[in-house]
Scaffold this active site. Structure first.
Site, PDB file in Angstrom:
ATOM      1  CB  THR A 175       4.313 -10.521   3.867  1.00  0.00           C
ATOM      2  OG1 THR A 175       2.610 -10.178   3.062  1.00  0.00           O
ATOM      3  CG2 THR A 175       3.870  -9.629   4.965  1.00  0.00           C
ATOM      4  N   GLY A 191       4.773  -3.938  -0.434  1.00  0.00           N
ATOM      5  CA  GLY A 191       4.706  -2.753  -0.632  1.00  0.00           C
ATOM      6  C   GLY A 191       3.946  -1.505  -1.045  1.00  0.00           C
ATOM      7  N   GLY A 192       3.256  -2.350  -1.932  1.00  0.00           N
ATOM      8  CA  GLY A 192       2.268  -1.013  -3.468  1.00  0.00           C
ATOM      9  C   GLY A 192       1.623  -0.383  -3.626  1.00  0.00           C
ATOM     10  CG  ASP A 320      -5.781  -1.122  -3.151  1.00  0.00           C
ATOM     11  OD1 ASP A 320      -4.649  -1.588  -3.838  1.00  0.00           O
ATOM     12  OD2 ASP A 320      -6.253  -1.745  -1.438  1.00  0.00           O
ATOM     13  CG  ASP A 322      -3.811  -6.148  -4.491  1.00  0.00           C
ATOM     14  OD1 ASP A 322      -4.082  -4.530  -5.197  1.00  0.00           O
ATOM     15  OD2 ASP A 322      -2.396  -6.201  -3.168  1.00  0.00           O
ATOM     16  NE  ARG A 344      -7.726  -6.262  -2.668  1.00  0.00           N
ATOM     17  CZ  ARG A 344      -6.726  -5.875  -1.702  1.00  0.00           C
ATOM     18  NH1 ARG A 344      -5.929  -6.562  -1.966  1.00  0.00           N
ATOM     19  NH2 ARG A 344      -6.501  -4.397  -2.247  1.00  0.00           N
TER      20      ARG A 344
END
Length: 588
Positions: A175, A191-192, A320, A322, A344
């Site tokens: 993307t 696609g993590g 999560d 990232d 994040r």
């Protein structure tokens, strides 16, 4: 006879294709200073998103008016996150579902459109978005949701070459806007959430030929010119057993390029699965549970793909958080070469540009719970009470202890790019104040299936606002001002030498703020939520500004209670372009 030959020659010349200027490395390198075009993502490969244009000022921005609008149309109205590119009288934008448009810059009329023929079974985690293309020579290159890279002819939209980044059936997608340096095109992958392996790839931008690959998870082998090169890290140094084979670390936001050090800088996403206990990250605080190089920033040699340095923002990651957020090269007020990145995890980091070494870290959102601060080496001081519980300790072995962590997994800042002003020396950070209930669950890997091992519900931290655009002094960590917004912020930010900060809101407002005070000076209602990236350029002696409007992205899909708060917002797909007429440029 000679006259006949001359006549034929003139006729052939008249009907021959006109040669157009081609985008060169020099043009890419000087993109920020060349104000009549935009040929790179970030308005410069350092991603400062700063324009030296100052025709539009604090005094006259109220005279900004629409010049034209372009509809992406049809039923494919989903999140629109593109950054426009401007070159040779044309604007190029990408759209949802892997589309690319060429638009006449003077009129807003479509010249051509490319619509990727996506297969059934694509697995994008966070809407069908695309964040833009990259121009090189006479081609524009962009990625598609089925993890392909496509090069199109700038003038016709015809396919010049196409190559496969990875297998979409295994959960890979793409993307981001590609990055081009010296005729090489660099890409990451997405696609993590599917147990993929993050990777950076380099190709010849003219032919699409693969030059090198660099997996970012320890234990995987890189390649150079079709042969194995070196292993990433050391096998099982920070990963237990075979978990490195499906270790995540998606490089899904792409990278930047630091010309001063000749370094590519890419961020890496969450380790897989989210359940940190399965990766030893829940209990191993001696480095063996760090799960390198997930949730990190990497300095990479552009010629070979070798990792020069790394900085892991969230070792032992379990929320999560990232590490993909953009790394912006800048020079501080004392003349030091620095990188800045707003993670994040809620901290704003400053690194040294020569070697990626830690300089400082400052919270840019409130109520950070997972860590009690950052130590002198840049490592988090973990607050283990706010790590999701180990499911194996539960009575039924199915659900670990539920904890409330802040920020939420969508981050203090997500993908939406911040901007740096060379005028003020400050960064302008689109952020969100939210947290989450999160718990861990048992999980096993299955190709093409979600590989989380966690459940979650996002909640706003405050009743009166979620989104917050913050002006931060990177030298001191001081918060200079804050602009609060009811809904989460998800758009990119741009600054100008005219003293303005441009960004958009999910409620549809496109705004210009005073870069020193945060005062709102101008706004325009676009009709749908803005999650795109604004740009500005000079054309026929006037300054133009453009942004795409079209609500979507991760928030309505993953936002929990926050998604319910914004479910009234309309989708759309409209590119808005504004200008400051010459006759109004001097008006106040």
């Amino acid at each position: 006879m000679n006259k006949f030959i001359a006549a034929v020659t003139l006729a052939l010349v008249a009907t021959a294709p006109v040669a157009h200027a081609q985008v060169t490395e020099e043009m890419l390198a000087n993109d920020q200073a060349t104000t009549d075009q935009i040929v790179t993502n970030g308005m410069g490969r350092d991603l400062q998103r700063y324009s030296p244009l100052e025709m539009i000022t604090k005094e006259n921005v109220d005279n900004l008016v629409p010049a034209w609008a372009f509809s992406l149309g049809g039923e494919k109205q989903r999140g629109q996150e593109t950054q426009p590119l401007i070159y040779d009288g044309m604007m190029y934008i990408t759209g949802s579902y892997s589309r690319l448009y060429a638009i006449d810059l003077a009129t807003g009329a479509e010249v051509w459109q490319y619509d990727a023929r996506l297969p059934e079974g694509i697995l994008p985690c966070c809407d069908v978005v695309n964040r833009g293309g990259a121009i090189w020579n006479d081609k524009i290159i962009f990625g598609t949701l089925d993890a392909q890279l496509v090069a199109l002819d700038l003038k016709t939209g015809d396919v010049v070459w196409r190559d496969k980044i990875a297998d979409y059936k295994a959960g890979y997608s793409y993307t981001a806007a590609p990055l081009i340096v010296d005729g090489m095109v660099y890409t990451g992958n997405s696609g993590g959430e599917f147990g993929i392996v993050g990777e950076v790839q380099a190709r010849n931008a003219d032919t699409g030929e693969l030059v090198w690959t660099r997996p970012v998870i320890e234990g995987h082998m890189g390649t150079l010119n079709g042969e194995e090169s070196t292993m990433t890290g050391e096998l099982n140094a920070s990963w237990p057993g075979d978990m490195w084979k499906t270790g995540g670390g998606a490089t899904w936001l792409g990278g930047s390029y630091d010309a001063d050090t000749d370094t590519l800088v890419f961020g890496t996403g969450n380790p897989a699965p989210w359940n940190s206990w399965l990766r030893n990250a829940g209990q191993m605080n001696d480095g063996s549970g760090d799960n390198l190089y997930a949730a990190s920033r990497l300095g990479i040699d552009p010629d070979t793909g070798e990792i020069k340095w790394h900085f892991q923002t969230t070792p032992r990651e379990g929320w999560d958080y990232d590490g993909v957020n953009e790394v912006v090269a800048y020079t501080d007020r004392d003349g030091n070469m620095r990188y800045a990145t707003a993670d994040r995890n809620g901290y704003f980091y400053v690194l040294n540009r020569e070697d990626g070494a830690f300089v400082s870290a400052t919270p840019f959102v409130k109520d950070i719970s997972w860590a009690n601060g950052i130590d002198e080496n840049g490592r988090p001081i973990f607050n283990e009470e706010f790590r999701p519980g180990d499911p194996t300790e539960a009575a039924d072995g199915q659900k670990g202890e539920v904890i409330f962590a802040s920020p939420s997994f969508l981050g203090g800042k997500n993908w939406m790019p911040m901007a740096f002003s060379q005028k003020t020396g400050n960064f302008y950070i689109p952020s969100n104040e939210w947290g989450m209930d999160i718990w861990n669950e048992p999980i096993t890997y299955k190709k093409g299936a979600a590989y989380l091992g966690a459940g979650f519900t996002i909640k706003p931290n405050y009743e009166d606002y979620i989104g917050s655009l913050k002006a931060m002094d990177p030298d001191t960590g001081e918060l200079v001002w804050e602009y609060k917004n009811d809904a989460p912020l998800w758009s990119g930010v741009m600054t100008t030498a005219g003293g303005l900060v441009f960004f958009g809101t999910p409620e549809g407002k496109f705004l210009a703020l005073d870069d020193e005070t945060g005062e709102e000076l101008w706004s325009f209602q676009t009709g749908s939520g803005i999650v795109g990236q604004p740009v500005t350029w000079e054309q026929d002696g006037e300054q133009y500004v453009s942004v795409i409007s079209g609500w979507g992205g991760a928030v309505p899909l993953w936002g929990g209670e926050v998604a319910k708060k914004v479910n009234y917002l309309n989708q759309g797909g409209m590119l808005w372009t504004f200008r400051l007429p010459k006759e109004l440029a001097a008006a106040e």
